[in-house]
Scaffold this active site. Structure first.
Site, mmCIF file in Angstrom:
data_model
loop_
_atom_site.group_PDB
_atom_site.id
_atom_site.type_symbol
_atom_site.label_atom_id
_atom_site.label_comp_id
_atom_site.label_asym_id
_atom_site.label_seq_id
_atom_site.Cartn_x
_atom_site.Cartn_y
_atom_site.Cartn_z
ATOM 1 N N ARG A 154 50.869 -46.570 -6.708
ATOM 2 C CA ARG A 154 50.491 -47.853 -7.311
ATOM 3 C C ARG A 154 49.502 -48.567 -6.406
ATOM 4 N NH1 ARG A 154 55.368 -51.558 -9.122
ATOM 5 N NH2 ARG A 154 55.611 -51.716 -6.880
ATOM 6 N N THR B 24 46.683 -54.377 -7.789
ATOM 7 C CA THR B 24 46.727 -54.464 -9.257
ATOM 8 C C THR B 24 48.030 -53.914 -9.836
ATOM 9 O OG1 THR B 24 45.784 -52.259 -9.524
ATOM 10 C CG2 THR B 24 44.222 -54.091 -9.340
ATOM 11 N N ASP C 259 61.467 -49.765 -1.277
ATOM 12 C CA ASP C 259 60.509 -48.713 -1.606
ATOM 13 C C ASP C 259 61.212 -47.356 -1.530
ATOM 14 O OD1 ASP C 259 58.496 -46.590 -1.208
ATOM 15 O OD2 ASP C 259 57.085 -48.243 -1.293
ATOM 16 N N ASP D 295 59.581 -44.599 0.736
ATOM 17 C CA ASP D 295 59.741 -44.856 2.171
ATOM 18 C C ASP D 295 61.183 -44.590 2.620
ATOM 19 O OD1 ASP D 295 57.124 -45.504 2.677
ATOM 20 O OD2 ASP D 295 57.403 -47.650 2.338
HETATM 21 C C1 PRP Z 1 56.886 -45.987 -6.787
HETATM 22 C C2 PRP Z 1 57.942 -45.252 -7.593
HETATM 23 C C3 PRP Z 1 57.263 -45.034 -8.909
HETATM 24 C C4 PRP Z 1 56.429 -46.281 -9.054
HETATM 25 C C5 PRP Z 1 57.111 -47.199 -10.002
HETATM 26 O O1 PRP Z 1 55.941 -45.135 -6.285
HETATM 27 O O2 PRP Z 1 58.386 -44.060 -6.996
HETATM 28 O O3 PRP Z 1 56.445 -43.887 -8.952
HETATM 29 O O4 PRP Z 1 56.352 -46.886 -7.745
HETATM 30 O O5 PRP Z 1 56.350 -48.323 -10.222
HETATM 31 P P1 PRP Z 1 55.706 -48.676 -11.641
HETATM 32 O O6 PRP Z 1 56.778 -48.487 -12.656
HETATM 33 O O7 PRP Z 1 55.319 -50.107 -11.469
HETATM 34 O O8 PRP Z 1 54.532 -47.797 -11.863
HETATM 35 P P2 PRP Z 1 54.733 -45.624 -5.357
HETATM 36 O O9 PRP Z 1 53.562 -45.985 -6.187
HETATM 37 O O10 PRP Z 1 55.241 -46.648 -4.406
HETATM 38 O O11 PRP Z 1 54.338 -44.297 -4.595
HETATM 39 P P3 PRP Z 1 55.187 -43.434 -3.549
HETATM 40 O O12 PRP Z 1 56.357 -42.826 -4.309
HETATM 41 O O13 PRP Z 1 54.232 -42.408 -3.087
HETATM 42 O O14 PRP Z 1 55.660 -44.352 -2.460
HETATM 43 N N1 URA Z 2 58.622 -48.658 -6.418
HETATM 44 C C1 URA Z 2 59.667 -48.661 -5.561
HETATM 45 O O1 URA Z 2 59.830 -47.719 -4.778
HETATM 46 N N2 URA Z 2 60.498 -49.703 -5.578
HETATM 47 C C2 URA Z 2 60.351 -50.727 -6.421
HETATM 48 O O2 URA Z 2 61.169 -51.669 -6.387
HETATM 49 C C3 URA Z 2 59.265 -50.723 -7.313
HETATM 50 C C4 URA Z 2 58.415 -49.660 -7.294
#
Ligand code: PRP
Ligand code: URA
Length: 213
Positions: A108, A112, A204, A207
């Site tokens: 994400r 935005t 997160d 993480d």
């Molecule tokens: C997180 C999560 C989803 C997304 C959800 O990933 O694992 O993929 O956010 O958010 P949304 O419903 O608003 O799209 P992130 O983009 O943080 O990437 P990562 O898993 O690599 O940390």
């Molecule tokens: N992605 C995450 O990992 N946690 C949240 O709360 C939202 C998006």
């Protein structure tokens, strides 16, 4: 939140118990990873209650030959949304060791909150399989919606999406954008904060799963 025909919220006591530990900021990376795996296994059991491709097989018991129903070989594909979805793969593989695994990379944009696709590798013949798309977090719903659209572009017509924690905004978005996709969420949280994080949530997921922060 409005009720949607294509959405199931489990609210199962065993899963909720594990989610309570998952949310705790003191839970270690190791335990977090194990809990995601266990919760996914429980979710998969429910998610595949109906509509799984099966075939008949002759089995010789010590007493007689009988006909049994088994899940068809090669009929299921697992597709995690990177990174956090990776943590759910082993929970499904424990049940279907031969399932093919595809990967969709999305992150994400922090400003935005729009998802950006950076990787896609799917198994050959995925269009003929039941696809289990997995991501522990369904926040705004942008990542899930785009991942589903991508799978549809590749010809997939039988898609089920599993998320452990959902925000009402995200669940509604996916349910409305993809009414032909069944959405399974373990628990529905209250809301998103101004940064698009789920409240109360667990922070997160990527993480916490990989210990990157
Ligand atoms: C997180 C999560 C989803 C997304 C959800 O990933 O694992 O993929 O956010 O958010 P949304 O419903 O608003 O799209 P992130 O983009 O943080 O990437 P990562 O898993 O690599 O940390
Ligand atoms: N992605 C995450 O990992 N946690 C949240 O709360 C939202 C998006």
């Amino acid at each position: 939140m409005k009720q949607y025909e294509n959405v199931v919220i489990f609210n199962h006591p065993l899963i909720n118990h594990k989610i309570a530990i998952l949310r705790d900021e003191k839970t270690s990376t190791k335990e977090f990873r194990e809990l995601i795996e266990e919760i996914t296994m429980l979710m998969t059991y429910e998610c595949l209650r109906e509509g799984v491709p099966t075939s008949k097989k002759q089995v010789q018991t010590p007493l007689e030959l009988c006909e049994q129903t088994v899940v068809e070989d090669n009929s299921i594909a697992i597709v995690p949304i990177l990174r956090a979805g990776l943590g759910m793969v082993s929970g499904i593989q424990a049940l279907f060791p031969s399932a093919r695994v595809g990967h969709i990379g999305m992150y994400r944009d922090e400003e935005t909150l729009e998802p950006k696709e950076y990787y896609c590798k799917l198994p050959d013949g995925i269009e003929n399989k039941l696809v289990l798309l997995v991501d522990p977090m369904l926040a705004t719903g942008g990542s899930a919606c785009d991942a589903i659209s991508l799978l549809k572009k590749k010809g997939c017509t039988n898609i089920r999406f599993m998320a452990i924690i959902g925000a009402p905004e995200g669940v509604s978005k996916v349910a409305q954008a993809h009414p032909d996709v069944n959405v399974y969420v373990s628990t529905l949280d209250r809301q998103l904060n101004e940064n698009g994080y789920i409240l109360p949530g667990l922070g997160d997921a990527g993480d916490r799963l990989f210990g990157t922060k």
